[in-house]
Design a protein around this motif. Sequence first.
Motif, short mmCIF file in Angstrom:
data_model
loop_
_atom_site.label_atom_id
_atom_site.label_comp_id
_atom_site.label_asym_id
_atom_site.label_seq_id
_atom_site.Cartn_x
_atom_site.Cartn_y
_atom_site.Cartn_z
N GLU A 69 12.28 -113.87 -48.99
CA GLU A 69 13.22 -114.22 -48.15
C GLU A 69 14.59 -113.67 -49.08
O GLU A 69 15.47 -113.14 -49.09
CB GLU A 69 13.26 -115.46 -47.91
CG GLU A 69 12.83 -115.89 -46.42
CD GLU A 69 12.65 -117.25 -45.81
OE1 GLU A 69 13.65 -118.17 -46.96
OE2 GLU A 69 12.27 -117.45 -44.99
N ILE A 70 14.03 -113.85 -50.47
CA ILE A 70 15.44 -113.59 -51.98
C ILE A 70 15.35 -112.16 -52.07
O ILE A 70 16.10 -111.66 -51.96
CB ILE A 70 14.80 -114.37 -53.11
CG1 ILE A 70 15.10 -115.74 -52.93
CG2 ILE A 70 15.64 -113.57 -54.31
CD1 ILE A 70 14.79 -116.11 -53.77
N ARG A 71 13.93 -111.73 -51.78
CA ARG A 71 13.98 -110.22 -52.12
C ARG A 71 15.12 -109.48 -50.55
O ARG A 71 15.37 -108.83 -51.04
CB ARG A 71 12.29 -109.85 -51.99
CG ARG A 71 12.21 -108.42 -52.26
CD ARG A 71 12.05 -107.53 -51.33
NE ARG A 71 11.53 -107.71 -50.68
CZ ARG A 71 9.80 -107.23 -50.06
NH1 ARG A 71 9.59 -106.13 -51.05
NH2 ARG A 71 9.22 -107.46 -49.04
N ASP A 72 14.45 -109.86 -49.79
CA ASP A 72 14.90 -108.89 -48.67
C ASP A 72 16.84 -109.53 -48.23
O ASP A 72 17.40 -108.54 -48.02
CB ASP A 72 14.23 -109.80 -47.12
CG ASP A 72 12.53 -108.91 -47.54
OD1 ASP A 72 12.78 -108.55 -47.87
OD2 ASP A 72 11.63 -109.83 -46.32
N ARG A 73 16.90 -110.87 -48.99
CA ARG A 73 17.97 -111.25 -47.95
C ARG A 73 19.17 -109.85 -49.39
O ARG A 73 20.78 -109.93 -49.31
CB ARG A 73 18.43 -112.96 -48.25
CG ARG A 73 20.03 -113.19 -48.31
CD ARG A 73 19.99 -114.61 -47.97
NE ARG A 73 19.66 -115.10 -46.81
CZ ARG A 73 20.18 -115.62 -45.98
NH1 ARG A 73 21.55 -115.05 -46.24
NH2 ARG A 73 19.70 -116.28 -45.22
N PHE A 74 18.95 -110.88 -50.42
CA PHE A 74 20.20 -110.31 -51.87
C PHE A 74 19.20 -108.38 -51.98
O PHE A 74 20.04 -108.46 -53.12
CB PHE A 74 19.22 -111.27 -52.81
CG PHE A 74 20.10 -112.78 -52.58
CD1 PHE A 74 21.27 -112.69 -52.66
CD2 PHE A 74 19.37 -113.92 -52.14
CE1 PHE A 74 22.29 -114.16 -52.16
CE2 PHE A 74 20.03 -114.92 -52.01
CZ PHE A 74 20.97 -114.88 -51.32
N GLN A 75 18.50 -107.54 -51.50
CA GLN A 75 18.17 -106.46 -51.80
C GLN A 75 17.30 -106.57 -52.80
O GLN A 75 18.01 -105.47 -53.82
CB GLN A 75 19.01 -105.92 -51.12
CG GLN A 75 19.13 -106.02 -49.42
CD GLN A 75 19.99 -104.97 -48.90
OE1 GLN A 75 20.67 -104.34 -49.95
NE2 GLN A 75 20.42 -104.48 -47.74
N LEU A 76 16.97 -107.11 -54.03
CA LEU A 76 16.65 -107.32 -55.60
C LEU A 76 15.54 -106.77 -55.22
O LEU A 76 13.72 -106.88 -54.60
CB LEU A 76 16.83 -108.76 -56.13
CG LEU A 76 17.01 -109.70 -55.44
CD1 LEU A 76 15.55 -110.34 -56.13
CD2 LEU A 76 18.10 -110.67 -56.60
N ALA A 77 14.51 -106.45 -56.47
CA ALA A 77 13.44 -106.44 -57.31
C ALA A 77 13.26 -107.87 -58.07
O ALA A 77 13.86 -108.41 -58.50
CB ALA A 77 13.31 -105.66 -57.68
#
Length: 258
Positions: A198-206
Amino acid sequence: MKPPRLQLDSVTIRFGGLTAVSEVSLIVGDRELAGLIGPNGAGKTTLFNLVTAVYQPTEGTIRLGGEPTDRLEPHQLTARGVARTFQNIRLFPSLSVLDNVRVAARLHCPHGLRQSLWRGAAFRAAEAAVEKESLELLNIFDLARYRDEPAKSLPYGNQRRLEIVRALATRPRLLLLDEPAAGMNPTEKVALTQLIREIRDRFQLAVLLVEHDMQLVMDLCERIHVLDHGVKIAEGSPTEIRSNPQVIEAYLGPDHAL
């Protein structure tokens, strides 16, 4: 073509006569979930310290978004979008949950010492924005109800979550997680796996994570890099890593069942 979020080219570091990491090259793409595994002493944490500028490489180049990171201090690298958590939780235990996040969120505040001492309208507006952003992050991770509690009073799993929230408050483009599942029970590990996605998808980070729980790594990571004695011995998808003879011999063992 957009440059990778993180790129290491033949990175080596020596401490006196000891070579801790030797000619490691790897790429973490934008919004990729990547894993870094290997036996104890393989050089994983040393590699994290290189990426976050705690150490400078003896040889080789580290690039963030295509730009070399040599000669940068850790706080400068954080301002450029790199955040990490640690194997041993490093919260400010006596500060409140909210203040732990506010400390990190202030990284992008425009006011300096003079404005902080004067505490004028601009300072108050900036502080209000920091508190709003911090509370929004705590709400996302279901921690806002603990906002006024000291961080040390939280259950272990929530302390882990708070450490991730604090890292996210710096607005990273690359998040390094060092043993995020350490000390968690199976239910907490399942929740953590979903949380990282969810963190990767929500905040668009690697995300690049070091983790000994192989089930979590195999379930979560899209690409896995394997170190042994400071040398990268394999890279590939979870399926490829499971069946790699060199990885089985060095780390997984012949009786692994993942």
